[in-house]
Motif scaffolding. Structure first.
Motif, PDB file in Angstrom:
ATOM      1  N   ARG A  66      46.397  35.861  37.810  1.00 50.33           N
ATOM      2  CA  ARG A  66      47.312  36.803  38.489  1.00 50.33           C
ATOM      3  C   ARG A  66      47.375  38.176  37.818  1.00 50.33           C
ATOM      4  NH1 ARG A  66      47.033  32.814  41.058  1.00 50.33           N
ATOM      5  NH2 ARG A  66      48.680  31.421  41.756  1.00 50.33           N
ATOM      6  N   CYS A  67      46.218  38.710  37.485  1.00 48.05           N
ATOM      7  CA  CYS A  67      46.243  40.016  36.823  1.00 48.05           C
ATOM      8  C   CYS A  67      46.247  41.149  37.845  1.00 48.05           C
ATOM      9  CB  CYS A  67      45.047  40.148  35.896  1.00 48.05           C
ATOM     10  SG  CYS A  67      43.502  40.336  36.788  1.00 48.05           S
ATOM     11  N   GLY A  68      45.814  40.865  39.056  1.00 51.94           N
ATOM     12  CA  GLY A  68      45.825  41.882  40.104  1.00 51.94           C
ATOM     13  C   GLY A  68      44.618  42.806  40.102  1.00 51.94           C
ATOM     14  N   ALA A  69      43.689  42.604  39.173  1.00 54.98           N
ATOM     15  CA  ALA A  69      42.541  43.517  39.081  1.00 54.98           C
ATOM     16  C   ALA A  69      41.716  43.527  40.366  1.00 54.98           C
ATOM     17  CB  ALA A  69      41.662  43.131  37.892  1.00 54.98           C
ATOM     18  N   CYS A  70      41.579  42.358  40.985  1.00 53.88           N
ATOM     19  CA  CYS A  70      40.744  42.303  42.194  1.00 53.88           C
ATOM     20  C   CYS A  70      41.381  43.090  43.343  1.00 53.88           C
ATOM     21  CB  CYS A  70      40.472  40.857  42.598  1.00 53.88           C
ATOM     22  SG  CYS A  70      41.939  39.857  42.904  1.00 53.88           S
TER      23      CYS A  70
ATOM     24  N   PRO B  34      41.699  40.162  47.468  1.00 59.71           N
ATOM     25  CA  PRO B  34      40.650  39.133  47.376  1.00 59.71           C
ATOM     26  C   PRO B  34      41.170  37.769  46.925  1.00 59.71           C
ATOM     27  CG  PRO B  34      39.861  41.197  46.468  1.00 59.71           C
ATOM     28  CD  PRO B  34      41.308  41.400  46.751  1.00 59.71           C
ATOM     29  N   MET B  35      41.997  37.738  45.867  1.00 63.84           N
ATOM     30  CA  MET B  35      42.462  36.416  45.428  1.00 63.84           C
ATOM     31  C   MET B  35      43.315  35.774  46.516  1.00 63.84           C
ATOM     32  SD  MET B  35      45.946  36.866  44.688  1.00 63.84           S
ATOM     33  CE  MET B  35      46.420  35.653  43.498  1.00 63.84           C
ATOM     34  N   GLY B  36      44.082  36.598  47.212  1.00 63.02           N
ATOM     35  CA  GLY B  36      44.922  36.086  48.282  1.00 63.02           C
ATOM     36  C   GLY B  36      44.109  35.601  49.475  1.00 63.02           C
TER      37      GLY B  36
ATOM     38  N   ASP C  10      34.132  34.122  41.486  1.00 71.31           N
ATOM     39  CA  ASP C  10      33.162  34.707  42.402  1.00 71.31           C
ATOM     40  C   ASP C  10      33.778  34.695  43.812  1.00 71.31           C
ATOM     41  OD1 ASP C  10      31.009  35.523  43.880  1.00 71.31           O
ATOM     42  OD2 ASP C  10      29.613  34.019  43.101  1.00 71.31           O
ATOM     43  N   HIS C  11      34.663  35.655  44.062  1.00 68.68           N
ATOM     44  CA  HIS C  11      35.361  35.666  45.356  1.00 68.68           C
ATOM     45  C   HIS C  11      34.414  35.660  46.550  1.00 68.68           C
ATOM     46  CE1 HIS C  11      37.822  37.640  42.303  1.00 68.68           C
ATOM     47  NE2 HIS C  11      38.898  37.199  42.916  1.00 68.68           N
ATOM     48  N   PRO C  12      33.355  36.516  46.547  1.00 71.24           N
ATOM     49  CA  PRO C  12      32.507  36.509  47.741  1.00 71.24           C
ATOM     50  C   PRO C  12      31.958  35.112  48.068  1.00 71.24           C
ATOM     51  CG  PRO C  12      32.008  38.411  46.392  1.00 71.24           C
ATOM     52  CD  PRO C  12      32.960  37.565  45.597  1.00 71.24           C
TER      53      PRO C  12
HETATM   54  S1  SF4 Z   1      41.337  36.565  41.058  1.00 69.93           S
HETATM   55 FE1  SF4 Z   1      42.187  38.644  40.972  1.00 69.93          FE
HETATM   56  S2  SF4 Z   1      44.254  38.360  40.193  1.00 69.93           S
HETATM   57 FE2  SF4 Z   1      43.139  36.471  39.762  1.00 69.93          FE
HETATM   58  S3  SF4 Z   1      42.341  36.726  37.705  1.00 69.93           S
HETATM   59 FE3  SF4 Z   1      40.729  37.414  39.088  1.00 69.93          FE
HETATM   60  S4  SF4 Z   1      41.089  39.604  39.281  1.00 69.93           S
HETATM   61 FE4  SF4 Z   1      42.942  38.740  38.402  1.00 69.93          FE
END
Ligand code: SF4
Lengths: 240, 470
Positions: free
Chosen positions: B312-316, B338-340, B375-377
């Protein structure tokens, strides 16, 4: 050496000049370009819609067409990235997976091929131009070919590259994304263009045909006097 | 297309119309991004720290059930109580019950996304319990009757001037000077801390071996919420645990730099259990509520499990071109960006738009920025695959069919060329259809004479030229 051309459908039907420039660049690099018959589309569009099942038959066709090629060269980072993913579309025990891996391993994005395989950066091109480089996401992050693009452009005589404020930022095309979410796509490309305008460049250069099309058509709508060029066009030099 | 309560496409289109909000969002995110870059640059070994953190997160996920048991035993040993909740709704009801049974009327809250996920404030209100947010951003949002738009900076979408107006309305006192504004909020909040019957906080990391709940913040309000009132209720989702204090340190090594560009936040609190015999302060009762809400299914799913590494750092969010353009509210879920887009569709309660994973340009800026190596994508792709399996996508199926037959494919393009100038008119006739909307900002490029038809002659000419030059 022969280099087999993989010409994405977008280049074949909308941006043929990119195919021509690619051919010219390969000839200049001392290769004999070959255009195998029957190629259509790599299936990226279906893949991004989540339909791997619709990509598989296209992957099979691709592998058949390019199986015997010594090397496959493509003027698109995203289509090359798609081909590199082909093996993952087939089950571990599917013998076709290996064949796909074989073809994927010898398929290269143009810039990466020139720099990393041939060790060439200077193709003797000249453009008297001030330009900004849009490093496409697929070419840079996904394929890792961004530094090759930069190395090649650095050797173009007369070319002055001006930096963008956010060079790493996506242009908002994303294949189906721009049709499914046109408003968001519009907002994102608008920023890219604002950035290009602010850079004072006379042209924007990219190694990705989809970005090229997206940015060029959105600039055309605004009647901006800024050219959009593919890396291959720049390397081929003015007036091929 | 499936009918859904929330439609991201519509909500985002609407959000894009609000120029002022977009400008505020841009400025704020740009600022965070610069801070982050600066702090990462200042840590030449950031990549190694990151690799260590990823290893800790993976180790945790590999033995999560065991760690949760350990955590429960440790919390109990230090006088706390652990409650498991299967869904967001049961979790909120559980918290309301604990509070009602103790006759609590006023609760102070430290920022917690989990409580948002539970819809806790509404449930408490229905139970006649007043819940006051104490994090400045969250407090602003609560006063304004809104929802957070960012997992880290809930009021990211609000400008200083807007807050000033809000304060004028709510307190009859205002300023645009940040320290002064903070003072106004603090004056109102201090009384709440003293009067509160209970404090509710989130949890950044729970440490299994010691039963400690760790929270990071810059204002000190979470610390007060967890230590001032007689009851402390900490909320966490089940993947937030790590095994040891040393493991927590490894995560703390990258969380603040990736989040806000700080080496460490101003306050780092370790809450371990309730007040013990002979101690003079701290809550008399401590509860830890562990929420599942679909996460054990994610854990059991090898293709999606890695999203639970998220810290939950919010960087994405801060690098995502879509989030940056449409803002957090358009997502209609607690977790945006993206994480959401990965996690929300997998939640049991309030999962949001199932097509959310499609609202991505595949630019991969998120995975590049993610300190947890997610790897969100790839995850979004997997979710798209699962959604697509259940529906027919006629345009894509037709395109794929044509592409299998080069003659048909070429033929279709030839027909397209014939109608080429007309296509623009189609867009004009149907401006609200996808093509029309796509072309609203783009000049239709037109179909050219195919490259393959020119290739032979071109190759011959080039060879000749080359031969002449050599
Ligand atoms: S998914 Fe987003 S909020 Fe979660 S660790 Fe990675 S960059 Fe941070």
């Amino acid at each position: 050496m022969e280099a087999f051309l993989f010409i994405p459908c977008l280049v074949e039907h909308v941006l043929p000049q990119v195919g021509e420039a690619t051919t010219a660049v390969l000839v200049r690099a001392g290769l004999t370009p070959v255009l195998p018959k029957g190629q259509t589309c790599c299936g990226q569009f279906a893949y991004k819609r989540g339909r791997a099942d619709l990509v598989r038959p296209l992957a099979r066709r691709f592998v058949e067409i390019f199986q015997d090629a010594p090397v496959v060269v493509c003027p698109s980072g995203s289509c090359t990235a798609m081909v590199r993913r082909y093996p993952s579309l087939f089950a571990e025990d599917d013998p076709f997976r290996e064949q796909a891996a074989h073809v994927a391993a010898k398929t290269f994005e143009l810039g990466q091929f020139l720099v990393e395989r041939l060790g060439l950066t200077d193709l003797g091109a000249r453009w008297d131009l001030t330009a900004a480089l849009h490093g496409s996401c697929q070419t840079t992050r996904v394929l890792g070919a961004g530094s090759a693009t930069e190395a090649l452009l650095a050797k173009v005589a007369g070319l002055t590259l001006v930096p963008l404020a956010r060079p790493e930022r996506c242009c908002g095309f994303g294949g189906a994304f721009s049709i499914d979410y046109p408003e968001a796509s519009e907002a994102i490309v608008a920023e890219k263009i604002d950035d290009i305008v602010a850079s004072g460049a006379e042209a924007v250069i990219t190694a990705e045909p989809s970005c090229l099309l997206n940015i060029a058509s959105a600039m055309a709508k605004r009647d901006l006097p800024i050219r959009a060029l593919h890396l291959a066009e720049v390397l081929a030099g003015e007036g091929i | 297309m499936t009918k859904t309560a929330h439609d991201f496409a519509k909500a985002s289109a609407k959000a894009l119309g609000d120029r002022q909000s977009r400008a505020i969002l841009h400025k704020a995110i740009g600022h965070i991004r610069v801070l982050r870059q600066r702090s990462v640059n200042a840590m030449p070994d950031f990549a190694e720290r990151q690799a260590r953190a990823v290893a800790v997160r993976d180790k945790t996920l590999a033995k999560l059930p065991e760690l949760l048991e350990k955590l429960e035993a440790s919390v109990t040993a230090v006088g706390g109580r652990v409650h498991y909740a299967e869904t967001a709704e049961t979790a909120a009801t559980l918290v309301a019950r604990i509070l009602s049974e103790r006759g609590a009327k006023l609760v102070v809250k430290g920022k917690s996304m989990v409580s948002e996920e539970m819809g806790l404030n509404e449930v408490l209100e229905a139970a006649g319990i007043e819940a006051v947010e104490t994090d400045l951003g969250e407090y602003i949002i609560q006063l304004a009757g809104q929802r957070p738009s960012h997992i880290l900076a809930p009021a990211l979408h609000v400008s200083k001037e807007q807050v000033s107006d809000l304060f004028a309305r709510k307190f009859g006192r205002t300023s645009t000077d940040i320290p002064e504004m903070t003072r106004i909020a603090r004056d109102s909040l201090r009384q709440k801390f003293l009067a509160a019957d209970a404090g509710i906080t989130g949890c950044n990391i729970a440490i299994a071996e010691t039963g400690t709940v760790t929270v990071l913040e810059n204002e000190g309000n979470i610390r007060l919420s967890g230590s001032c009132p007689p009851i402390h209720i900490a909320l966490m989702t089940l993947e937030k645990v790590v095994e040891t204090l040393a493991d927590a340190a490894v995560v703390l090594d990258i969380l603040p730099p990736a989040a806000t560009g700080q080496t460490l936040p101003v306050h780092l609190s370790f809450f371990t259990g309730a007040r013990r015999e002979g101690e003079r302060d701290g809550p008399r009762e401590m509860h830890l509520v562990i929420l599942d809400n679909g996460r054990s299914d994610i854990l059991a799913d090898p293709k999606l499990r890695s999203i639970l590494r998220c810290i939950r750092c919010g960087a994405c969010l801060n690098v995502c071109p879509v989030y940056q353009s449409v803002g957090g509210h358009a997502y209609g879920t607690v977790y945006p960006g993206p994480m959401g887009s990965v996690i929300s569709p997998l939640l049991k309660d309030n999962p949001g738009d199932p097509r959310q994973p499609f609202a991505c340009t595949h630019c991969a800026a998120c995975s590049e920025a993610c300190p947890a190596g997610i790897d969100h994508p790839a995850l979004l792709q997997e979710l798209r695959r699962r959604v697509s399996e259940t529906e027919t996508d006629l345009p894509v199926a037709a395109f794929s069919l044509l592409a299998r037959h080069p003659l048909l494919f070429g033929g279709a393009a030839a027909v397209g060329r014939l109608f080429d100038p007309k296509l623009r008119e189609v867009a004009a006739v149907a401006p609200d259809a996808p093509v029309g909307r796509f072309l609203r900002c783009r000049e239709f490029p037109g179909l050219a004479r195919p490259f393959s038809r020119r290739f032979k002659a071109l190759a011959r000419r080039l060879k000749r030229l080359q031969g002449g030059r050599a």
